[in-house]
Design a protein around this motif. Structure first.
Motif, PDB file in Angstrom:
ATOM      1  N   ARG A  69       0.824  -1.211   0.000  1.00 61.18           N
ATOM      2  CA  ARG A  69       0.000   0.000   0.000  1.00 61.18           C
ATOM      3  C   ARG A  69       0.856   1.258   0.000  1.00 61.18           C
ATOM      4  NH1 ARG A  69      -1.721   3.052   4.019  1.00 61.18           N
ATOM      5  NH2 ARG A  69      -1.122   1.541   5.629  1.00 61.18           N
ATOM      6  N   LEU A  70       1.919   1.251   0.815  1.00 57.74           N
ATOM      7  CA  LEU A  70       2.728   2.462   0.953  1.00 57.74           C
ATOM      8  C   LEU A  70       3.656   2.714  -0.231  1.00 57.74           C
ATOM      9  CD1 LEU A  70       3.648   2.406   4.746  1.00 57.74           C
ATOM     10  CD2 LEU A  70       1.879   3.711   3.599  1.00 57.74           C
ATOM     11  N   THR A  71       4.037   1.665  -0.933  1.00 52.59           N
ATOM     12  CA  THR A  71       4.889   1.852  -2.114  1.00 52.59           C
ATOM     13  C   THR A  71       4.069   1.965  -3.397  1.00 52.59           C
ATOM     14  OG1 THR A  71       5.125  -0.546  -2.456  1.00 52.59           O
ATOM     15  CG2 THR A  71       6.802   0.558  -1.086  1.00 52.59           C
ATOM     16  N   GLY A  72       2.812   1.501  -3.347  1.00 54.38           N
ATOM     17  CA  GLY A  72       2.000   1.461  -4.557  1.00 54.38           C
ATOM     18  C   GLY A  72       2.380   0.316  -5.469  1.00 54.38           C
ATOM     19  N   ASN A  73       3.184  -0.615  -4.961  1.00 57.13           N
ATOM     20  CA  ASN A  73       3.658  -1.749  -5.752  1.00 57.13           C
ATOM     21  C   ASN A  73       3.012  -3.024  -5.234  1.00 57.13           C
ATOM     22  OD1 ASN A  73       5.005  -3.741  -7.121  1.00 57.13           O
ATOM     23  ND2 ASN A  73       7.067  -3.021  -6.613  1.00 57.13           N
ATOM     24  N   SER A  74       1.997  -3.502  -5.935  1.00 59.93           N
ATOM     25  CA  SER A  74       1.244  -4.683  -5.486  1.00 59.93           C
ATOM     26  C   SER A  74       1.969  -5.990  -5.777  1.00 59.93           C
ATOM     27  CB  SER A  74      -0.128  -4.708  -6.161  1.00 59.93           C
ATOM     28  OG  SER A  74       0.013  -4.760  -7.572  1.00 59.93           O
ATOM     29  N   ALA A  75       3.134  -5.900  -6.433  1.00 59.70           N
ATOM     30  CA  ALA A  75       3.869  -7.114  -6.789  1.00 59.70           C
ATOM     31  C   ALA A  75       4.910  -7.512  -5.747  1.00 59.70           C
ATOM     32  CB  ALA A  75       4.548  -6.924  -8.144  1.00 59.70           C
ATOM     33  N   ILE A  76       5.124  -6.661  -4.747  1.00 64.66           N
ATOM     34  CA  ILE A  76       6.143  -6.958  -3.736  1.00 64.66           C
ATOM     35  C   ILE A  76       5.740  -8.189  -2.918  1.00 64.66           C
ATOM     36  CG2 ILE A  76       7.175  -6.165  -1.563  1.00 64.66           C
ATOM     37  CD1 ILE A  76       7.246  -3.383  -2.671  1.00 64.66           C
ATOM     38  N   ILE A  77       6.683  -9.081  -2.756  1.00 62.89           N
ATOM     39  CA  ILE A  77       6.488 -10.262  -1.910  1.00 62.89           C
ATOM     40  C   ILE A  77       7.584 -10.265  -0.854  1.00 62.89           C
ATOM     41  CG2 ILE A  77       6.470 -12.778  -1.802  1.00 62.89           C
ATOM     42  CD1 ILE A  77       5.416 -12.803  -4.665  1.00 62.89           C
ATOM     43  N   LEU A  78       7.200 -10.232   0.399  1.00 64.05           N
ATOM     44  CA  LEU A  78       8.179 -10.260   1.480  1.00 64.05           C
ATOM     45  C   LEU A  78       8.537 -11.697   1.833  1.00 64.05           C
ATOM     46  CD1 LEU A  78       6.938  -7.538   4.021  1.00 64.05           C
ATOM     47  CD2 LEU A  78       8.711  -7.334   2.276  1.00 64.05           C
ATOM     48  N   PRO A  79       9.824 -11.985   1.923  1.00 65.74           N
ATOM     49  CA  PRO A  79      10.213 -13.327   2.377  1.00 65.74           C
ATOM     50  C   PRO A  79       9.972 -13.460   3.878  1.00 65.74           C
ATOM     51  CG  PRO A  79      12.148 -11.937   2.107  1.00 65.74           C
ATOM     52  CD  PRO A  79      10.972 -11.136   1.605  1.00 65.74           C
ATOM     53  N   TYR A  80      10.144 -14.639   4.392  1.00 66.32           N
ATOM     54  CA  TYR A  80      10.003 -14.916   5.830  1.00 66.32           C
ATOM     55  C   TYR A  80       8.659 -14.415   6.378  1.00 66.32           C
ATOM     56  CZ  TYR A  80      14.971 -14.728   4.717  1.00 66.32           C
ATOM     57  OH  TYR A  80      16.195 -14.871   4.088  1.00 66.32           O
ATOM     58  N   PRO A  81       7.550 -14.876   5.804  1.00 65.76           N
ATOM     59  CA  PRO A  81       6.227 -14.407   6.279  1.00 65.76           C
ATOM     60  C   PRO A  81       5.981 -14.723   7.743  1.00 65.76           C
ATOM     61  CG  PRO A  81       6.012 -16.326   4.828  1.00 65.76           C
ATOM     62  CD  PRO A  81       7.428 -15.867   4.718  1.00 65.76           C
ATOM     63  N   ALA A 280       6.118  10.064   2.146  1.00 62.77           N
ATOM     64  CA  ALA A 280       6.803  11.033   3.004  1.00 62.77           C
ATOM     65  C   ALA A 280       6.624  10.678   4.475  1.00 62.77           C
ATOM     66  CB  ALA A 280       6.322  12.440   2.700  1.00 62.77           C
ATOM     67  N   PHE A 281       5.945  11.570   5.251  1.00 60.97           N
ATOM     68  CA  PHE A 281       5.857  11.349   6.699  1.00 60.97           C
ATOM     69  C   PHE A 281       4.743  10.386   7.081  1.00 60.97           C
ATOM     70  CE2 PHE A 281       3.997  15.529   5.586  1.00 60.97           C
ATOM     71  CZ  PHE A 281       2.664  15.245   5.793  1.00 60.97           C
ATOM     72  N   PHE A 282       4.036   9.788   6.130  1.00 62.12           N
ATOM     73  CA  PHE A 282       2.985   8.822   6.449  1.00 62.12           C
ATOM     74  C   PHE A 282       3.542   7.396   6.478  1.00 62.12           C
ATOM     75  CE2 PHE A 282      -0.235  12.054   5.445  1.00 62.12           C
ATOM     76  CZ  PHE A 282      -1.143  11.804   6.455  1.00 62.12           C
ATOM     77  N   LEU A 283       4.725   7.207   7.042  1.00 55.99           N
ATOM     78  CA  LEU A 283       5.335   5.891   7.055  1.00 55.99           C
ATOM     79  C   LEU A 283       4.681   4.950   8.056  1.00 55.99           C
ATOM     80  CD1 LEU A 283       9.171   6.598   6.746  1.00 55.99           C
ATOM     81  CD2 LEU A 283       7.704   5.424   5.111  1.00 55.99           C
ATOM     82  N   ASN A 284       4.185   5.491   9.164  1.00 62.74           N
ATOM     83  CA  ASN A 284       3.647   4.643  10.225  1.00 62.74           C
ATOM     84  C   ASN A 284       2.180   4.937  10.495  1.00 62.74           C
ATOM     85  OD1 ASN A 284       6.222   3.521  10.757  1.00 62.74           O
ATOM     86  ND2 ASN A 284       6.742   5.300  12.007  1.00 62.74           N
ATOM     87  N   ASN A 285       1.515   3.954  11.103  1.00 70.60           N
ATOM     88  CA  ASN A 285       0.218   4.227  11.709  1.00 70.60           C
ATOM     89  C   ASN A 285       0.489   5.065  12.951  1.00 70.60           C
ATOM     90  OD1 ASN A 285      -2.574   3.827  12.711  1.00 70.60           O
ATOM     91  ND2 ASN A 285      -1.506   2.593  14.233  1.00 70.60           N
ATOM     92  N   GLU A 286      -0.221   6.177  13.078  1.00 69.60           N
ATOM     93  CA  GLU A 286       0.082   7.068  14.186  1.00 69.60           C
ATOM     94  C   GLU A 286      -1.175   7.525  14.912  1.00 69.60           C
ATOM     95  OE1 GLU A 286       2.534  10.232  12.749  1.00 69.60           O
ATOM     96  OE2 GLU A 286       4.320   8.977  12.737  1.00 69.60           O
ATOM     97  N   GLY A 287      -1.004   7.783  16.200  1.00 69.32           N
ATOM     98  CA  GLY A 287      -2.088   8.282  17.026  1.00 69.32           C
ATOM     99  C   GLY A 287      -1.524   8.971  18.242  1.00 69.32           C
ATOM    100  N   SER A 288      -2.378   9.201  19.233  1.00 68.56           N
ATOM    101  CA  SER A 288      -1.971   9.898  20.447  1.00 68.56           C
ATOM    102  C   SER A 288      -2.654   9.262  21.644  1.00 68.56           C
ATOM    103  CB  SER A 288      -2.358  11.380  20.340  1.00 68.56           C
ATOM    104  OG  SER A 288      -1.998  12.091  21.491  1.00 68.56           O
ATOM    105  N   GLY A 289      -1.966   9.291  22.783  1.00 65.82           N
ATOM    106  CA  GLY A 289      -2.532   8.711  24.000  1.00 65.82           C
ATOM    107  C   GLY A 289      -2.176   9.544  25.216  1.00 65.82           C
TER     108      GLY A 289
END
Length: 386
Positions: A69-81, A280-289
């Motif tokens: 989702r963040l790269t816009g590349n739906s073909a990426i496959i991560l090893p070591y699931p 850019a700065f939307f790399l992580n899920n973010e919130g406040s507590g």
């Protein structure tokens, strides 16, 4: 709320409370772990597609889904699931409004503590609902990068409404740092930005309409609402979680052949570069507590501790970054590493603007005779002289 390891103490009227070590801590020691009284994902962050547990902010997408989702590349496959920590089969949702949770335990905890008060049937369809309108109004006042959300205020009210002992819950919120009337006014405006100074009253009225304020009426007088905004503005702790970062950490711990390690490290670097370029700065899920212990920790430009979120949820971990002795005050930096390396004048300017105080830590005192120039001024002077 003290422990055998640390104590919250009143320092003075200007500085307020502080956290002090009761015993020694070595570099790398965990000083405390703490869950928030309440936390909430940022509104724009949710709109940008970050799926997170409404109760604990744990990511609800897999590391691979996160990267695609963040790269816009739906073909990426991560090893070591097997290194991905997201358990899709445990994810549940509220049958009335569709709010998602990482587990049935989080769903039940949320419902009992606050969610039944703010549950919206057909939340995504009913744009006329006061809570939906409040959230949209807030977003137009508070563009990314975010530092707060009106929905955290709603959850605070809901916590009080659903508490068996409402006075005790109100007393819990009263433990947070409070400011003078003038400071409160300024912090409330800083939270929204100068452009929306006149909109505080709009927010107050919208919140009054969106949630039952029977037990929190004092929060919704004109001055009380500014105090509420200031409480969140000065005590809210940013929370960042990431399915991909947890995958990276777990992969880094694997015993791999050298060639395999080189390849996976190159893949990780390339993915981070692609994500940063795309979002850019939307790399992580973010919130406040809101955290009781964390809110009592003062700032220092030479901190002896750091706040981390190693479990990729809302559990805050305070770690020593140098040896700490008994009776020593435990301090963190309210500024990021880049800001800490800037001139004393730049640091003081940032702290005064964001938190309305001047720092008198050892570093600032040792630089008290430095020129009153911001780091940008120093760079400009260097450019001119060269």
């Amino acid at each position: 709320m003290d422990s055998n390891d640390f104590q919250i103490r009143l320092i003075n009227n200007e500085k307020g409370k502080g956290l002090f070590a009761v015993r020694s801590f070595k570099y790398g020691d965990t000083i405390l772990e703490e869950k928030p009284i309440i936390c909430c994902q940022f509104s724009w962050n949710l709109d940008y597609g970050y799926l997170a547990c409404d109760n604990c902010l744990k990511p609800l997408e897999t590391a691979e889904e996160n990267v695609r989702r963040l790269t816009g590349n739906s073909a990426i496959i991560l090893p070591y699931p097997e290194c991905c920590e997201t358990k899709k089969d445990l994810i549940t949702e509220c049958p009335e409004c569709g709010t998602k949770y990482c587990s049935i335990e989080c769903q039940n905890d949320a419902f009992l503590r606050y969610h039944s008060t703010i549950c919206l049937q057909s939340r995504e369809k009913d744009e006329s609902h006061p809570l939906v309108q409040l959230n949209e109004t807030w977003k137009q006042m508070h563009y990314p990068p975010e530092s707060a959300t009106a929905m955290l205020l709603i959850k605070m009210v809901a916590l009080v409404n659903q508490a068996d002992n409402k006075e005790e819950m109100l007393s819990t919120f009263s433990q947070f740092c409070h400011r003078t009337v003038n400071d409160t006014h300024e912090i409330a405006h800083k939270l929204l930005g100068e452009k929306f100074i006149g909109q505080i009253e709009v927010l107050r009225q919208m919140m009054h309409k969106a949630v039952n304020t029977e037990f929190t009426e004092h929060w919704f007088t004109p001055e009380g609402f500014k105090s509420l905004l200031a409480l969140v503005g000065t005590n809210g702790q940013g929370i960042g979680t990431s399915a991909f970062s947890r995958w990276v950490k777990n992969v880094s711990a694997l015993e791999l052949p050298r060639d395999e390690r080189i390849q996976v490290d190159k893949l990780i670097d390339r993915i981070y570069d692609d994500m940063e370029e795309a979002v850019a700065f939307f790399l992580n899920n973010e919130g406040s507590g809101l955290y009781i212990f964390q809110s009592s920790i003062n700032h220092s430009c030479v901190p002896n501790a750091v706040v981390e979120f190693p479990y990729s949820n809302n559990v805050l971990v305070l770690k020593a970054i140098r040896d700490i002795h008994p009776e020593e005050e435990i301090c963190i930096s309210y500024l990021d590493e880049c800001c800490l390396e800037r001139s004393r004048h730049s640091r003081q300017k940032a702290l005064s603007s964001l938190y309305l105080f001047h720092c008198y830590c050892n570093k600032c005192l040792s630089q008290v005779n430095d020129p009153d120039l911001t780091s940008e001024d120093e760079i400009d002077d260097d450019d001119i002289s060269s």
